[in-house]
Design a protein around this motif. Structure first.
Motif, short mmCIF file in Angstrom:
data_model
loop_
_atom_site.label_atom_id
_atom_site.label_comp_id
_atom_site.label_asym_id
_atom_site.label_seq_id
_atom_site.Cartn_x
_atom_site.Cartn_y
_atom_site.Cartn_z
N PHE A 163 0.82 -1.20 0.00
CA PHE A 163 0.00 0.00 0.00
C PHE A 163 0.86 1.25 0.00
N SER A 164 2.01 1.19 0.67
CA SER A 164 2.93 2.33 0.66
C SER A 164 3.42 2.60 -0.75
N GLY A 165 3.72 1.52 -1.50
CA GLY A 165 4.16 1.70 -2.87
C GLY A 165 3.06 2.29 -3.75
N VAL A 166 1.81 1.83 -3.53
CA VAL A 166 0.68 2.39 -4.28
C VAL A 166 0.53 3.88 -3.98
N GLY A 167 0.64 4.24 -2.70
CA GLY A 167 0.54 5.64 -2.34
C GLY A 167 1.65 6.48 -2.96
N SER A 168 2.85 5.90 -3.03
CA SER A 168 3.96 6.62 -3.63
C SER A 168 3.72 6.84 -5.12
N ARG A 169 3.20 5.80 -5.80
CA ARG A 169 2.92 5.94 -7.23
C ARG A 169 1.80 6.94 -7.48
N LEU A 170 0.77 6.91 -6.62
CA LEU A 170 -0.31 7.87 -6.76
C LEU A 170 0.21 9.29 -6.56
N GLY A 171 1.10 9.46 -5.58
CA GLY A 171 1.70 10.78 -5.37
C GLY A 171 2.50 11.22 -6.58
N GLY A 172 3.17 10.27 -7.24
CA GLY A 172 3.92 10.60 -8.44
C GLY A 172 3.04 11.05 -9.59
N GLU A 173 1.81 10.47 -9.66
CA GLU A 173 0.88 10.88 -10.71
C GLU A 173 0.33 12.27 -10.44
N LEU A 174 0.02 12.55 -9.17
CA LEU A 174 -0.55 13.85 -8.82
C LEU A 174 0.51 14.94 -8.76
N LEU A 175 1.73 14.57 -8.35
CA LEU A 175 2.84 15.52 -8.26
C LEU A 175 3.99 14.98 -9.10
N PRO A 176 4.04 15.31 -10.39
CA PRO A 176 5.07 14.73 -11.27
C PRO A 176 6.49 15.00 -10.80
N SER A 177 6.72 16.08 -10.04
CA SER A 177 8.08 16.39 -9.61
C SER A 177 8.54 15.51 -8.45
N ARG A 178 7.65 14.69 -7.93
CA ARG A 178 8.03 13.81 -6.82
C ARG A 178 8.67 12.54 -7.38
N ALA A 179 9.86 12.21 -6.88
CA ALA A 179 10.55 11.00 -7.32
C ALA A 179 9.90 9.79 -6.66
N VAL A 180 9.51 8.80 -7.48
CA VAL A 180 8.86 7.59 -6.99
C VAL A 180 9.89 6.47 -6.95
N GLU A 181 10.06 5.86 -5.79
CA GLU A 181 11.04 4.78 -5.65
C GLU A 181 10.48 3.51 -6.26
N LEU A 182 11.21 2.93 -7.22
CA LEU A 182 10.80 1.69 -7.87
C LEU A 182 11.45 0.48 -7.21
N GLY A 183 12.60 0.65 -6.66
CA GLY A 183 13.34 -0.44 -6.04
C GLY A 183 14.57 0.14 -5.38
N ALA A 184 15.45 -0.74 -4.97
CA ALA A 184 16.67 -0.28 -4.31
C ALA A 184 17.51 0.55 -5.28
N GLY A 185 17.68 1.83 -4.98
CA GLY A 185 18.50 2.70 -5.81
C GLY A 185 17.93 3.01 -7.16
N GLU A 186 16.61 2.91 -7.33
CA GLU A 186 15.99 3.20 -8.63
C GLU A 186 14.76 4.06 -8.41
N VAL A 187 14.69 5.19 -9.11
CA VAL A 187 13.55 6.09 -8.97
C VAL A 187 13.01 6.45 -10.34
N GLU A 188 11.76 6.88 -10.32
CA GLU A 188 11.07 7.28 -11.55
C GLU A 188 10.55 8.69 -11.39
N ILE A 189 10.71 9.50 -12.45
CA ILE A 189 10.22 10.87 -12.47
C ILE A 189 9.29 11.01 -13.66
N ARG A 190 8.10 11.53 -13.45
CA ARG A 190 7.13 11.75 -14.52
C ARG A 190 7.35 13.10 -15.18
N ALA A 191 7.14 13.15 -16.47
CA ALA A 191 7.25 14.42 -17.20
C ALA A 191 6.07 15.32 -16.84
N GLY A 192 6.33 16.61 -16.81
CA GLY A 192 5.26 17.57 -16.56
C GLY A 192 4.45 17.82 -17.83
#
Length: 247
Positions: A105-134
């Motif tokens: 659920f924490s991961g789902v919340g993080s992904r949802l935050g990434g959709e609502l706030l594209p500038s927020r880095a979403v952790e995908l795994g150890a040492g890997e993050v995803e950034i959404r384009a604005g």
């Protein structure tokens, strides 16, 4: 004449609609046991450890205490008792599922935050993050510099990490006291920057310490996260509207 009923018979007859004593507790125990068994059958990959069982015992105690008022404060008809027991069992099940899948659920919340706030880095795994384009198609990320949030435009065309004067002031660098000895070729001509050192820069779980950077002399809409940062990564790639950073 209608014969008067024995009050003792009347009391016995009225108790048939109630649900009291050990039967209620047996139903509660059986219901909780059945709930745990169903969850373990449906989700066999989620084995309960010692800590999980401790939490389950605590949860059961809470349910029993809350429901005990139904027995001691008033007589409760069987139908109402079963309904209330089902409600408490449902609440217990939701809490148990939430605790068991708290990481997911924490991961789902993080992904949802990434959709609502594209500038927020979403952790995908150890040492890997995803950034959404604005909306403008650019990648902007909120990083922590020296423990303070700073919005950066990820720019592969910038050689340095470049702070705007306003961001620099918030971080404790006074542009009036800096030496603008660096020159940069920009779309607006030649710009000047002052070299500084950043104690730390973090994008999600990716953290670098003691980084060289520059403070731009002219005002900027956003600070730039350039190749000084990107070259320290193991890799970075663009997938559609997503920028993946790995370390």
């Amino acid at each position: 004449m209608t014969p008067e009923r024995d009050p003792r018979n009347r009391r016995r007859g009225s108790s048939g609609g109630g649900f009291h004593g050990p039967w209620f507790w047996l139903l509660m125990v059986a219901g909780l046991g059945a709930l745990v068994w169903i969850l373990l059958e449906v989700f066999p990959q989620r084995q309960l450890g010692r800590g999980d069982w401790v939490q389950l015992v605590k949860l059961s105690a809470i349910v029993v205490v809350c429901s005990s008022g139904l027995l001691f404060l008033r007589r409760v008809p069987l139908r109402e008792t079963l309904r209330n027991a089902a409600i408490w069992a449902g609440i217990a099940g939701v809490l148990l599922i939430g605790y068991t899948y708290r990481d997911d659920f924490s991961g789902v919340g993080s992904r949802l935050g990434g959709e609502l706030l594209p500038s927020r880095a979403v952790e995908l795994g150890a040492g890997e993050v995803e950034i959404r384009a604005g909306r403008d198609g650019h990648f902007t990320v909120t990083a922590e510099v020296n423990g303070q949030p700073v919005d950066f435009l990820v720019d592969t065309g910038a050689s340095d990490i470049v702070l705007g004067p306003d961001d620099a002031r918030r971080l404790g660098y006074d542009p009036a006291l800096l030496s603008f000895t660096r020159q940069y070729q920009t779309a607006n001509g030649v710009g000047r920057g002052a070299p500084v050192r950043l104690d730390s820069l973090a994008v999600g779980p990716i953290v670098f310490n003691d980084l060289p950077a520059s403070v731009n002399e002219a005002s900027m809409g956003e600070s730039l996260l350039g190749m000084t940062f990107l070259r320290r990564l193991d890799s970075y790639e663009v997938r559609g509207d997503r920028l993946i950073l790995r370390r």
